[in-house]
Design an enzyme around this catalytic site. Sequence first.
Site, PDB file in Angstrom:
ATOM      1  N   ILE A 171      -0.987   0.658 -15.755  1.00  0.00           N
ATOM      2  CA  ILE A 171      -1.530   1.976 -15.443  1.00  0.00           C
ATOM      3  C   ILE A 171      -2.131   1.991 -14.026  1.00  0.00           C
ATOM      4  O   ILE A 171      -2.499   0.946 -13.508  1.00  0.00           O
ATOM      5  CB  ILE A 171      -2.658   2.383 -16.434  1.00  0.00           C
ATOM      6  CG1 ILE A 171      -3.822   1.393 -16.437  1.00  0.00           C
ATOM      7  CG2 ILE A 171      -2.105   2.562 -17.830  1.00  0.00           C
ATOM      8  CD1 ILE A 171      -5.022   1.767 -17.292  1.00  0.00           C
ATOM      9  N   GLY A 180      -3.580  -3.473 -14.817  1.00  0.00           N
ATOM     10  CA  GLY A 180      -4.884  -2.916 -15.181  1.00  0.00           C
ATOM     11  C   GLY A 180      -5.843  -4.016 -15.584  1.00  0.00           C
ATOM     12  O   GLY A 180      -5.806  -4.508 -16.705  1.00  0.00           O
ATOM     13  N   THR A 197      -7.154  -5.375  -8.678  1.00  0.00           N
ATOM     14  CA  THR A 197      -8.508  -5.469  -8.116  1.00  0.00           C
ATOM     15  C   THR A 197      -8.995  -6.900  -7.924  1.00  0.00           C
ATOM     16  O   THR A 197      -9.760  -7.187  -7.007  1.00  0.00           O
ATOM     17  CB  THR A 197      -9.469  -4.682  -9.038  1.00  0.00           C
ATOM     18  OG1 THR A 197      -9.048  -3.323  -9.029  1.00  0.00           O
ATOM     19  CG2 THR A 197     -10.909  -4.751  -8.568  1.00  0.00           C
ATOM     20  N   LYS A 240       0.852  -1.192   0.000  1.00  0.00           N
ATOM     21  CA  LYS A 240       0.000   0.000   0.000  1.00  0.00           C
ATOM     22  C   LYS A 240       0.892   1.248   0.000  1.00  0.00           C
ATOM     23  O   LYS A 240       1.921   1.275   0.687  1.00  0.00           O
ATOM     24  CB  LYS A 240      -0.846  -0.054   1.275  1.00  0.00           C
ATOM     25  CG  LYS A 240      -1.703   1.143   1.534  1.00  0.00           C
ATOM     26  CD  LYS A 240      -3.053   1.023   0.868  1.00  0.00           C
ATOM     27  CE  LYS A 240      -3.864   2.305   1.039  1.00  0.00           C
ATOM     28  NZ  LYS A 240      -4.612   2.664  -0.157  1.00  0.00           N
ATOM     29  N   ASN A 265       4.372   6.456  -6.527  1.00  0.00           N
ATOM     30  CA  ASN A 265       2.985   6.611  -6.956  1.00  0.00           C
ATOM     31  C   ASN A 265       2.800   8.049  -7.418  1.00  0.00           C
ATOM     32  O   ASN A 265       2.546   8.941  -6.615  1.00  0.00           O
ATOM     33  CB  ASN A 265       2.045   6.273  -5.795  1.00  0.00           C
ATOM     34  CG  ASN A 265       0.577   6.456  -6.148  1.00  0.00           C
ATOM     35  OD1 ASN A 265       0.250   6.950  -7.222  1.00  0.00           O
ATOM     36  ND2 ASN A 265      -0.299   6.069  -5.247  1.00  0.00           N
ATOM     37  N   CYS A 300      -2.029   8.823  -8.182  1.00  0.00           N
ATOM     38  CA  CYS A 300      -3.261   8.548  -7.453  1.00  0.00           C
ATOM     39  C   CYS A 300      -4.356   9.482  -7.963  1.00  0.00           C
ATOM     40  O   CYS A 300      -4.207  10.701  -7.919  1.00  0.00           O
ATOM     41  CB  CYS A 300      -3.080   8.746  -5.949  1.00  0.00           C
ATOM     42  SG  CYS A 300      -4.600   8.433  -5.044  1.00  0.00           S
TER      43      CYS A 300
END
Lengths: 311, 281
Positions: free
Chosen positions: A193, A245, A268, A48, A129, A132
């Site tokens: 991405i 992605g 995801t 994270k 990152n 975001c």
Amino acid sequence: MSGPVETAVEFAGIPLRNPVLTASGTFGYGSEFGPFLDLRRIGGFVGKSLTLEPRFGNPPPRIAESPAGMLNAISIENIGVDAFLEEKLPALPEGVVVIASCFGTDPDDYARLAARLSDSPRVSGVEINASCPHVKSGGIEFGQDPELLKDLVRRVREHVSGPLIVKLSPNVTRIAPMAEVCQEAGADGITLINAIQSMEVDVETRRPVLANVLGGLSGPAIRPIALRMVWQASRAVDIPICGVGGIASAEDAVKFLLCGATAIQVGTINYVNPMAAGEIADGILAYAQRHGFSRVADLTGALELDRAPVS
Amino acid sequence: MTESPPVNGLPIRTLAEVVENRAEGGGGFCLTLSVPGWPGALPGQFVMISAGACAAVERWDPLLPRPMAVYRGHRPAEAGGTTEVQILFKATGAGTRLLAETAPGQRVRMVGPLGVGFPPPGPDQRVCLVGGGTGTASLYEWALQCARTQPVSVLLGARRAQELVGLADFEALGVDLRCATEDGSRGTLGRVTALLEPLLAEAEPGELSLYVCGPTPMMRACSQMAVRSGVRCIVSLENNMACGFGVCLGCAVPMTEGGFSLVCRAGPIYDARDVDWAGLP
């Protein structure tokens, strides 16, 4: 079928036992997946995104479902770099490859954070990152302006000697210039991405679904867009690319490798199937065997093109 | 059924077979699943269930699994065996409507058990469980367990009699059971809070533990009533979540002391005083 397939790859100077990583923000700090997956079965994971200080996220609602995907507006909620280094890293089994993700509001934040993380012997690399899609300052500002991005990567590079990866935003008109400035500024690799800026509306209440109004779209819905951007970036730069992605299966992962990615990140789909990354690693090996590749690394860029693309 | 205590095991991900999917009336369903290697669950824990049955081709729409309370079936499977786990749900959106269509023999993906269980009442306390709509699902096993050691009252509320899900099972417990419906078709006319009011008025603060699960406005109202009466109130919160095991951070709720708590991991069970009810959507 030929002999055993070599699954190991090297991405941004980091040796990986296979090309499967997990995407920042979808894999916690690793230990959450302990009941489901031996992290040594995959190439490694990206944690994270961390900030110098612990950070609360946005008020709820933070997520919304959309066709074959989801929107999120969490906003870099994290435990801070100190707790990560002192509590989370030591709790991981030996042999797990950890890439730490950094987030800041200015280049100095990023540089200090990246240097601290890079100094840890348990951190194999840092991923910036710069993309975001749902925080007010930082992140995407850098990912959308090539000059700002170049300056950011250069500043971090001055403080980090180990592997340095930049995660790019898809929220740009042309991805190639963004990849090029990363290479010029000394990045060792590029991840792309991040989520695509998006919104969703509840027609019954006539309000945005997310409290933050805007969020980031991820999941299988965005995969063809990610694939296109990985392919374009891979033609623009020589540094290795990590494709991410909407990857939900080994076949999806192979598509990214064929389009020029050296490694991939599972995102995801970790929420839906916490064992997915391991299954995808096995599936890539099976694909290589089935197609007579002796090294998974040889899949990178093996796309057959009969004609030059129109644009 | 054996009387051995339920076991709180590490969560598993598995394919569960639909044994029965019974329409309960009022859009409610009782889904019975045969779960291989079920590690057992504590009353109050939940599972993530795929939005519909596994198809011949893997399907990514709707993408996310749905959090659902374990209604019955808390005991672990014998070695190599399966446990029947029941889920109560209402077909309201795309995912639950697909789940409503599942038939015996089909399989659903499942991750669980997740979250924490209910904290026990004090040894001499009376226990009052308040359930609204499908919120009653998380309370059944807890009622069963509490009824072994202390007096239990169960207050169930719904819009109409058909939506009092699991009513027959609660009746079979033989506890003090009272119902309220908004159309008066069963029990008291009105909301379940109308049943709670006299119970709280009679109770000395220390002699009662309240456990509440239902729609947020109902839990908020019960929580406020309990705080006024000085009665301990435990709530089981619902929220949208993508993973159920502390990674997506989508299920955060605001806390009284500031900051957020993840319903999937710190919850779904909370002391009502810890929740910032004004900040809940």
